[in-house]
Design a protein around this motif. Structure first.
Motif, PDB file in Angstrom:
ATOM      1  N   ARG A 264       9.463 -19.722 -23.788  1.00 52.41           N
ATOM      2  CA  ARG A 264       9.039 -18.381 -24.182  1.00 52.41           C
ATOM      3  C   ARG A 264       9.510 -17.351 -23.156  1.00 52.41           C
ATOM      4  NH1 ARG A 264       8.282 -20.690 -28.280  1.00 52.41           N
ATOM      5  NH2 ARG A 264       6.304 -21.018 -29.423  1.00 52.41           N
ATOM      6  N   GLU A 265      10.016 -16.231 -23.679  1.00 53.41           N
ATOM      7  CA  GLU A 265      10.360 -15.087 -22.827  1.00 53.41           C
ATOM      8  C   GLU A 265       9.198 -14.111 -22.817  1.00 53.41           C
ATOM      9  OE1 GLU A 265      14.102 -13.289 -23.665  1.00 53.41           O
ATOM     10  OE2 GLU A 265      15.144 -15.199 -23.931  1.00 53.41           O
ATOM     11  N   TRP A 266       8.780 -13.713 -21.628  1.00 57.33           N
ATOM     12  CA  TRP A 266       7.669 -12.796 -21.437  1.00 57.33           C
ATOM     13  C   TRP A 266       6.479 -13.216 -22.312  1.00 57.33           C
ATOM     14  CZ3 TRP A 266       7.783  -9.742 -17.356  1.00 57.33           C
ATOM     15  CH2 TRP A 266       9.033  -9.420 -16.812  1.00 57.33           C
ATOM     16  N   PRO A 267       5.988 -14.433 -22.100  1.00 58.43           N
ATOM     17  CA  PRO A 267       4.931 -14.962 -22.970  1.00 58.43           C
ATOM     18  C   PRO A 267       3.563 -14.358 -22.690  1.00 58.43           C
ATOM     19  CG  PRO A 267       5.371 -16.496 -21.193  1.00 58.43           C
ATOM     20  CD  PRO A 267       6.378 -15.381 -21.055  1.00 58.43           C
ATOM     21  N   LYS A 268       2.673 -14.523 -23.672  1.00 59.46           N
ATOM     22  CA  LYS A 268       1.269 -14.171 -23.461  1.00 59.46           C
ATOM     23  C   LYS A 268       0.648 -15.123 -22.448  1.00 59.46           C
ATOM     24  CE  LYS A 268      -0.709 -11.916 -27.554  1.00 59.46           C
ATOM     25  NZ  LYS A 268      -1.756 -12.065 -28.624  1.00 59.46           N
ATOM     26  N   TRP A 269      -0.386 -14.626 -21.774  1.00 57.23           N
ATOM     27  CA  TRP A 269      -1.153 -15.468 -20.853  1.00 57.23           C
ATOM     28  C   TRP A 269      -2.567 -15.613 -21.377  1.00 57.23           C
ATOM     29  CZ3 TRP A 269      -4.879 -13.550 -16.912  1.00 57.23           C
ATOM     30  CH2 TRP A 269      -5.400 -14.603 -16.133  1.00 57.23           C
ATOM     31  N   PHE A 270      -3.033 -16.864 -21.440  1.00 61.38           N
ATOM     32  CA  PHE A 270      -4.385 -17.154 -21.884  1.00 61.38           C
ATOM     33  C   PHE A 270      -5.156 -17.758 -20.712  1.00 61.38           C
ATOM     34  CE2 PHE A 270      -1.764 -17.155 -25.642  1.00 61.38           C
ATOM     35  CZ  PHE A 270      -2.535 -16.505 -26.597  1.00 61.38           C
ATOM     36  N   PRO A 271      -6.013 -16.991 -20.057  1.00 57.78           N
ATOM     37  CA  PRO A 271      -6.760 -17.546 -18.921  1.00 57.78           C
ATOM     38  C   PRO A 271      -7.694 -18.657 -19.393  1.00 57.78           C
ATOM     39  CG  PRO A 271      -7.620 -15.397 -19.532  1.00 57.78           C
ATOM     40  CD  PRO A 271      -6.381 -15.587 -20.333  1.00 57.78           C
ATOM     41  N   PRO A 272      -7.758 -19.777 -18.665  1.00 56.94           N
ATOM     42  CA  PRO A 272      -8.671 -20.857 -19.036  1.00 56.94           C
ATOM     43  C   PRO A 272     -10.125 -20.391 -18.984  1.00 56.94           C
ATOM     44  CG  PRO A 272      -7.073 -21.573 -17.381  1.00 56.94           C
ATOM     45  CD  PRO A 272      -6.968 -20.084 -17.477  1.00 56.94           C
ATOM     46  N   ASP A 273     -10.973 -21.076 -19.757  1.00 62.32           N
ATOM     47  CA  ASP A 273     -12.394 -20.699 -19.807  1.00 62.32           C
ATOM     48  C   ASP A 273     -13.027 -20.716 -18.421  1.00 62.32           C
ATOM     49  OD1 ASP A 273     -12.209 -20.386 -22.520  1.00 62.32           O
ATOM     50  OD2 ASP A 273     -13.013 -22.372 -23.007  1.00 62.32           O
ATOM     51  N   GLU A 274     -12.685 -21.749 -17.628  1.00 67.93           N
ATOM     52  CA  GLU A 274     -13.298 -21.841 -16.310  1.00 67.93           C
ATOM     53  C   GLU A 274     -12.881 -20.687 -15.401  1.00 67.93           C
ATOM     54  OE1 GLU A 274      -9.816 -24.820 -16.442  1.00 67.93           O
ATOM     55  OE2 GLU A 274     -11.440 -24.115 -17.750  1.00 67.93           O
ATOM     56  N   MET A 275     -11.667 -20.156 -15.607  1.00 73.68           N
ATOM     57  CA  MET A 275     -11.244 -19.005 -14.825  1.00 73.68           C
ATOM     58  C   MET A 275     -12.014 -17.759 -15.245  1.00 73.68           C
ATOM     59  SD  MET A 275      -7.407 -17.392 -14.309  1.00 73.68           S
ATOM     60  CE  MET A 275      -6.844 -18.834 -13.395  1.00 73.68           C
ATOM     61  N   ILE A 276     -12.260 -17.631 -16.543  1.00 75.47           N
ATOM     62  CA  ILE A 276     -13.036 -16.485 -17.026  1.00 75.47           C
ATOM     63  C   ILE A 276     -14.461 -16.551 -16.488  1.00 75.47           C
ATOM     64  CG2 ILE A 276     -13.986 -15.372 -19.090  1.00 75.47           C
ATOM     65  CD1 ILE A 276     -11.465 -16.217 -20.594  1.00 75.47           C
ATOM     66  N   GLU A 277     -15.000 -17.772 -16.380  1.00 77.48           N
ATOM     67  CA  GLU A 277     -16.347 -17.929 -15.828  1.00 77.48           C
ATOM     68  C   GLU A 277     -16.389 -17.477 -14.371  1.00 77.48           C
ATOM     69  OE1 GLU A 277     -17.668 -21.900 -16.361  1.00 77.48           O
ATOM     70  OE2 GLU A 277     -17.586 -21.827 -18.556  1.00 77.48           O
ATOM     71  N   ARG A 278     -15.325 -17.813 -13.617  1.00 77.91           N
ATOM     72  CA  ARG A 278     -15.271 -17.424 -12.208  1.00 77.91           C
ATOM     73  C   ARG A 278     -15.000 -15.940 -12.045  1.00 77.91           C
ATOM     74  NH1 ARG A 278     -11.623 -21.758 -11.752  1.00 77.91           N
ATOM     75  NH2 ARG A 278      -9.971 -20.247 -11.315  1.00 77.91           N
ATOM     76  N   GLU A 279     -14.191 -15.398 -12.970  1.00 76.30           N
ATOM     77  CA  GLU A 279     -13.775 -14.001 -12.875  1.00 76.30           C
ATOM     78  C   GLU A 279     -14.056 -13.309 -14.211  1.00 76.30           C
ATOM     79  OE1 GLU A 279      -9.856 -13.535 -10.928  1.00 76.30           O
ATOM     80  OE2 GLU A 279      -9.832 -15.727 -10.786  1.00 76.30           O
TER      81      GLU A 279
END
Length: 220
Positions: free
Chosen positions: A127-142
């Motif tokens: 993928r060129e310039w792809p979307k980023w999907f933060p993991p659930d655990e990262m969202i919990e931390r941040e």
């Protein structure tokens, strides 16, 4: 006889110098580099600012990073076929295998996820310039990342960077990625999060070399 020996020695020295010059030039070409007039690789050009996908990529301050992490062609005898990617998370190197026991070596940064998986996989998506999907655990931390639960569009602020290579085993997504980064200072380090990150100019170079279905070997 003495004159003949001197002529022979001079001829051999010139021959060896020419061979070395050709070898240096070929090594630079293999790594996608040009040579300065003095015969050294032009890293200032390789890591210069550039326009890509509608975005202005900044230049890389490569001089602030250990030269071992600069893109280069190295000796790399291996049983893996040309076109294979070998990732060495512990030493912060990624190798793209060439013919003749050589490889293009790139410096990488490794997050916790980069040490969480090893083995063999294939590149199923590029993928060129792809979307980023933060993991659930990262969202919990941040919690401020909640707004990106459905994905952050590609761009200069996207932590996946300019390119993404997605590793699968059969029909199973390993969730392991090789991608660019908007934190160039993290190359050669253990980054706080993510899989395998590369300088933007390097992931673009690798992306253009690697084919879909290519084998990726991640060392333990």
């Amino acid at each position: 006889m003495a004159y003949s020996r001197r002529l022979f020695v001079f001829g051999m020295a010139a021959f060896l110098a020419a061979c070395q010059s050709r070898s240096q030039k070929q090594a630079a070409l293999d790594a996608g580099l040009t040579l300065d007039p003095d015969g050294t690789p032009d890293y200032a050009l390789a890591y210069a600012a550039r326009r890509d996908g509608g975005f202005n990529l900044p230049a890389i301050d490569y001089l602030a990073t250990d030269p071992q992490y600069w893109r280069q062609t190295v000796r790399y005898p291996t049983r893996h076929e040309p076109g294979t990617i070998v990732v060495d998370p512990s030493n912060k190197f990624l190798y793209f295998v060439l013919e003749g026991g050589r490889a293009v070596r790139y410096g990488i940064g490794v997050g916790r996820a980069g040490f969480a998986w090893n083995g063999e996989a294939v590149i199923r998506f590029k993928r060129e310039w792809p979307k980023w999907f933060p993991p659930d655990e990262m969202i919990e931390r941040e919690p401020h990342l909640e707004k990106y639960r459905d994905g952050q569009e590609g761009g200069l602020n996207n932590p996946i960077g300019a390119r993404g290579l997605y590793l699968w085993q059969g029909n199973v997504d390993t969730l392991y990625r090789i991608h660019g980064t908007n934190q160039p200072q993290s190359i050669g380090t253990n980054a706080s999060s993510g899989c395998i990150r590369m300088w933007q100019q390097d992931i673009i170079d690798l992306y253009d070399r690697v084919e879909l279905g290519a084998k990726v070997v991640v060392l333990g």
